[in-house]
Structures are given as structure tokens and as C-alpha cells.
Design a protein around this motif. Sequence first.
Motif, mmCIF file in Angstrom:
data_model
loop_
_atom_site.group_PDB
_atom_site.id
_atom_site.type_symbol
_atom_site.label_atom_id
_atom_site.label_comp_id
_atom_site.label_asym_id
_atom_site.label_seq_id
_atom_site.Cartn_x
_atom_site.Cartn_y
_atom_site.Cartn_z
ATOM 1 N N SER A 272 -6.399 -55.829 13.630
ATOM 2 C CA SER A 272 -7.558 -55.796 14.525
ATOM 3 C C SER A 272 -7.196 -54.979 15.754
ATOM 4 O O SER A 272 -6.006 -54.846 16.098
ATOM 5 N N SER B 98 -7.502 -56.061 18.469
ATOM 6 C CA SER B 98 -6.859 -57.070 19.331
ATOM 7 C C SER B 98 -5.344 -56.925 19.332
ATOM 8 O O SER B 98 -4.685 -57.360 20.277
ATOM 9 N N ASP B 99 -4.812 -56.369 18.262
ATOM 10 C CA ASP B 99 -3.348 -56.253 18.129
ATOM 11 C C ASP B 99 -2.802 -54.979 18.774
ATOM 12 O O ASP B 99 -1.580 -54.807 18.854
ATOM 13 N N HIS C 210 -8.386 -59.406 5.568
ATOM 14 C CA HIS C 210 -9.489 -60.309 5.189
ATOM 15 C C HIS C 210 -10.874 -59.727 5.444
ATOM 16 O O HIS C 210 -11.842 -60.136 4.811
ATOM 17 N N ARG C 211 -10.961 -58.713 6.374
ATOM 18 C CA ARG C 211 -12.289 -58.139 6.628
ATOM 19 C C ARG C 211 -12.527 -56.869 5.822
ATOM 20 O O ARG C 211 -13.665 -56.491 5.570
ATOM 21 N N GLY D 32 -1.939 -61.031 13.439
ATOM 22 C CA GLY D 32 -1.824 -62.353 14.044
ATOM 23 C C GLY D 32 -2.560 -63.397 13.218
ATOM 24 O O GLY D 32 -3.236 -63.073 12.249
HETATM 25 C C1 RP5 Z 1 -5.913 -60.918 12.514
HETATM 26 O O1 RP5 Z 1 -6.661 -61.819 13.252
HETATM 27 C C2 RP5 Z 1 -5.602 -59.783 13.452
HETATM 28 O O2 RP5 Z 1 -4.377 -59.228 13.117
HETATM 29 C C3 RP5 Z 1 -5.631 -60.398 14.823
HETATM 30 O O3 RP5 Z 1 -4.327 -60.663 15.313
HETATM 31 C C4 RP5 Z 1 -6.361 -61.711 14.618
HETATM 32 C C5 RP5 Z 1 -7.629 -61.822 15.426
HETATM 33 O O4 RP5 Z 1 -8.444 -60.703 15.283
HETATM 34 P P1 RP5 Z 1 -9.819 -60.586 16.064
HETATM 35 O O5 RP5 Z 1 -10.641 -61.788 15.686
HETATM 36 O O6 RP5 Z 1 -9.503 -60.579 17.541
HETATM 37 O O7 RP5 Z 1 -10.413 -59.281 15.600
HETATM 38 O O8 RP5 Z 1 -6.596 -60.471 11.402
#
Ligand code: RP5
Length: 188
Positions: free
Chosen positions: A14, A16-17, A43-44, A69
Amino acid sequence: MLPKKPLVGIIMGSSSDSKIMHNAAKILDDFGIPHEDQIVSAHRTPTRLEEYAKYAEKNQFRVIIAGAGGSAHLPGMIASHTILPVVAVPIMVYNDKSDKKEFKFSAFGGMDSLLSIVEMPNGSPVATVGVNKAANAGLYAVKILSIEFSELKPKLKKFKERQHLSVIAESDELKKSGLVKFVAKKFK
Ligand code: RP5
């Protein structure tokens, strides 16, 4: 000689990472190693994950660095789709996309992603660095690449030398000022 096309694929689950993962990119940049950075979510975007593994092999990437994460499937799943070595970064803290100023913490403080990644069953190994230690993933990739590109070896040696010298410099400073003054100055 190092080619101009990417040798390392950096992927993360994401955006986010990205704040954590950019430390891997910084190391690769310091060593002059071309890399390509993308978001691939296990997963997405599960179909994209398989496509990416094929893409990485077709484009002759030598190493994949994968960070994720939570219940972090990305590194292990990528490893299951490719013969390329995968260096994994378990991610503990990531930015909440809804509020860029705040940090969002994964529920189990990184233990969730660490165990999800490091406990890959036999057959699809990933080399896992410490939680949020993306810079180490970058360095490990450089070491792998130095087997093929020997010009990286003296650069790695210099890197170690610089680390050594910086510890000596700090130790000299500590010795000179004493622990109390050293801490007051360093962490004021
Ligand atoms: C994981 O879920 C990603 O690697 C990330 O660390 C975590 C949250 O992702 P977001 O919901 O912020 O996109 O797939």
C-alpha cells in the motif's frame, strides 16, 4: 558494469508503506543501483501479484524487495510465484491514508507482519529483515548483486568503513565530554 535498466523491484502492499520502504530505495540510490518501485497488494490486487512476478522475471530483475504490514502476504506470495530471491520488510507503522499527519499502528505492533512473513512454510523462502528495517533490505540486495557486479564490492567495503569511523568519532566525543554531557548534548 551496472546496467541502466532496473535490477531490483521494490514493491509494497500500500502507499501507506511508502515512508518505510523509501529507505530501501535510498540505499540502492546511494550504490547507484537502478530499481523500479510499485504498489502490489496481495489481497486487493491478487491477479496483479502473479503478473508482477512474471514481469519481474521477464525484465530480468535480480532481486525483489517486498514490504507489507498487517497480515502481510505479499512477500511470501510473490516468492511462491517466482524463482527470484525475495527480501522482505515486515512493516509496523504506516500512515493512515485518511489523515496524513497521524500514524496508524498495526494492531500487534509489527509482530503480525513479522510472523506472517518470517513463518513462510518450507518451499517458498523469503529473507526477512527486522520490522521496518527497509534500509537493511536495500543493503542485502546490494550484497546479492555484488556477486554478479563486482564493482559493488569496494563500495560495500567503504560503507562498512564509514560505519566504523562514525562509531569511533562518537566514542571519542563521548570519552571527551563524559556520559552526562554527551547525552544532554545529543538528545536535547
Ligand atoms: C497491507 O495493509 C499494506 O502493506 C499496509 O501495510 C496495510 C494497510 O494498508 P492500507 O489500508 O493503509 O492501504 O496490505
